[in-house]
Design a protein around this motif. Structure first.
Motif, mmCIF file in Angstrom:
data_model
loop_
_atom_site.group_PDB
_atom_site.id
_atom_site.type_symbol
_atom_site.label_atom_id
_atom_site.label_comp_id
_atom_site.label_asym_id
_atom_site.label_seq_id
_atom_site.Cartn_x
_atom_site.Cartn_y
_atom_site.Cartn_z
ATOM 1 N N LEU A 40 1.239 1.072 8.669
ATOM 2 C CA LEU A 40 2.214 1.123 7.586
ATOM 3 C C LEU A 40 3.487 1.819 8.036
ATOM 4 N N ASP A 41 4.621 1.378 7.492
ATOM 5 C CA ASP A 41 5.887 2.077 7.728
ATOM 6 C C ASP A 41 6.064 3.051 6.553
ATOM 7 N N VAL A 42 5.528 4.264 6.727
ATOM 8 C CA VAL A 42 5.438 5.204 5.598
ATOM 9 C C VAL A 42 6.833 5.601 5.089
ATOM 10 N N HIS A 43 7.760 5.836 6.019
ATOM 11 C CA HIS A 43 9.083 6.270 5.562
ATOM 12 C C HIS A 43 9.784 5.156 4.784
ATOM 13 N N GLU A 44 9.569 3.918 5.210
ATOM 14 C CA GLU A 44 10.174 2.800 4.481
ATOM 15 C C GLU A 44 9.523 2.659 3.092
ATOM 16 N N ILE A 45 8.215 2.849 3.019
ATOM 17 C CA ILE A 45 7.521 2.735 1.724
ATOM 18 C C ILE A 45 8.037 3.830 0.783
ATOM 19 N N LEU A 46 8.097 5.063 1.288
ATOM 20 C CA LEU A 46 8.550 6.173 0.446
ATOM 21 C C LEU A 46 9.992 5.953 -0.013
#
Ligand SMILES: Cc1cc2nc3c(=O)[nH]c(=O)nc-3n(C[C@H](O)[C@H](O)[C@H](O)COP(=O)(O)OP(=O)(O)OC[C@H]3O[C@@H](n4cnc5c(N)ncnc54)[C@H](O)[C@@H]3O)c2cc1C
Length: 377
Positions: free
Chosen positions: A149-155
């Protein structure tokens, strides 16, 4: 600082839990303020994860929430993010004889959710990843729809989507106490300032129990547990960059390719207060030894970076979502455990539906109710 004196809902905490709730509540045009204490986003658990969608889970409710959350992350609504949130590379979970029997018996529950799962014999495991030479491997479970997952993009997409629909989002603004009127919480304090709300959401990760003490809310038992991780260069370049996440349940270690190196976690669970946790080098070294038993070729040559984060659990390992059973005006969004990113879309949606007084039919919110864990250790 908050621009107004009163809102309908105030969310305390701007990690993945608070941000996802803000996003889904904004769909209902709710009047929402989100407050994050740190000036830097994702400073705590959300910025310290292994960034995996790994749907197979021993707890049925969590398994279901992961599958539902995974659907959103795989196929988000138009305009949510300009780039993919998930890179498919699958998860291969390895078991010894006892674990293999238990996993096989869960097949029907997994199939009922529509999660594609292939059970592999030891030689099939090695055919996929030849470096997995551990003789203790009795079988493997392959889930192709998992990934990184691209966590920073999701957040930032949750926060950006919430802001675009009118949610006020403030970082560097910590909640320091609550405002009470009789039995009810009717707002928060931030320094000398009071801000009112119909509901205050505790979405503060490991700090939710601190908020509960301030609010004199129900004593929901939540345990923050520290988990370490490391990025290292292996002795041999034996894994393809798109190799799956390998979770060796029987050896308590997982690893996955990460920017030309490998990410490893020793799957440790040390009790911790809410804090900035410190890495235990011994725990990392022991994890590396176990990894070398699973795949000797992948023994570490050089450890490049280590970190630790907190995973906060309710006693039954299931999220805690809903109004406090003793203190009206407080709403829990807690116990995200080791799956807060991958379940953010399903749990954020359930929480938003509850706060908006809607029943979407997606998931029975009673399964997450705070009352179920009251009095449990
Ligand atoms: C090593 C490791 C690996 C993991 N791997 C995965 C994975 O692969 N996949 C996955 O889905 N999950 C994973 N997790 C779990 C995941 O990181 C967590 O479940 C998730 O980040 C929890 O999010 P949160 O918003 O509840 O908490 P946090 O991200 O900690 O956010 C809570 C926020 O509340 C703020 N806050 C606290 N007190 C106050 C206050 N008084 N006022 C205002 N703000 C306040 C904090 O500053 C913080 O930013 C992993 C965790 C670790 C440690």
């Amino acid at each position: 600082m908050p621009r107004r004196e009163a809102y309908d809902v105030i969310i305390v905490g701007g990690g993945i839990a608070g941000a996802s709730l803000a996003y889904f509540l904004a769909e209902y045009n709710a009047d929402v303020l989100l407050l994050e204490r740190e000036t830097e986003w994702a400073r705590h658990s959300t910025g310290r994860s292994a960034a995996t969608l790994s749907q197979l889970d021993p707890t049925d409710t969590v398994l279901e929430l992961k599958v539902l959350g995974g659907r959103f992350l795989r196929d988000p609504p138009p305009g949510f993010s300009p780039i993919p949130l998930l890179r498919l590379n699958g998860t291969l979970t390895l078991y010894d004889q006892a674990g293999w029997q238990a996993n096989r018996s869960r097949q029907p529950a997994v199939a009922a959710l529509g999660l594609e799962l292939e059970l592999l014999a030891p030689d099939e495991v090695r055919a996929r990843i030849p470096s997995l030479t551990d003789p203790e491997i009795a079988g493997g479970a392959w889930v192709p729809s998992d990934g990184r997952l691209d966590v920073h993009e999701i957040l930032s997409s949750y926060l950006g989507g919430a802001r675009a629909r009118g949610v006020e989002v403030e970082s560097g603004c910590g909640v320091t106490g609550f405002v009470r009127a009789g039995p009810r919480i009717v707002g928060i304090r931030t320094g000398a300032r009071e801000v009112r709300a119909r509901v205050v959401v505790a979405a503060a990760g490991a700090w939710n129990q601190t908020l509960a003490v301030w609010a004199e809310a129900a004593p929901i038992p939540l345990r923050p547990l520290r988990r370490c991780a490391a990025i290292f260069t292996p002795e041999h370049d034996a894994l393809a960059p798109d190799a799956p996440l390998v979770v060796a349940e029987h050896r308590s270690v997982y690893f996955v390719p990460e920017s030309g190196d490998l990410l490893m976690s020793p799957m440790d669970q040390g009790e911790s207060p809410p804090c900035e946790p410190v890495v235990d080098d011994l725990v990392i070294a022991e994890g590396m030894e176990r990894l070398a038993l699973v795949a000797p070729e992948l023994r570490a040559r050089r450890v490049k970076r280590t970190w630790a984060g907190l995973r906060t659990f309710a006693p039954d390992l299931v999220h805690v979502v809903g109004e406090d059973p003793c203190r009206p005006g407080v709403f829990w969004l807690a116990g995200q455990g080791g799956y807060g990113i991958e379940t953010s879309a399903s749990v954020g949606r359930v929480a938003a539906d509850l706060l908006a007084g809607r029943r979407s039919g997606l998931f029975d919110p009673d399964r997450l109710s705070p009352a179920r864990v009251l009095g449990r250790a």
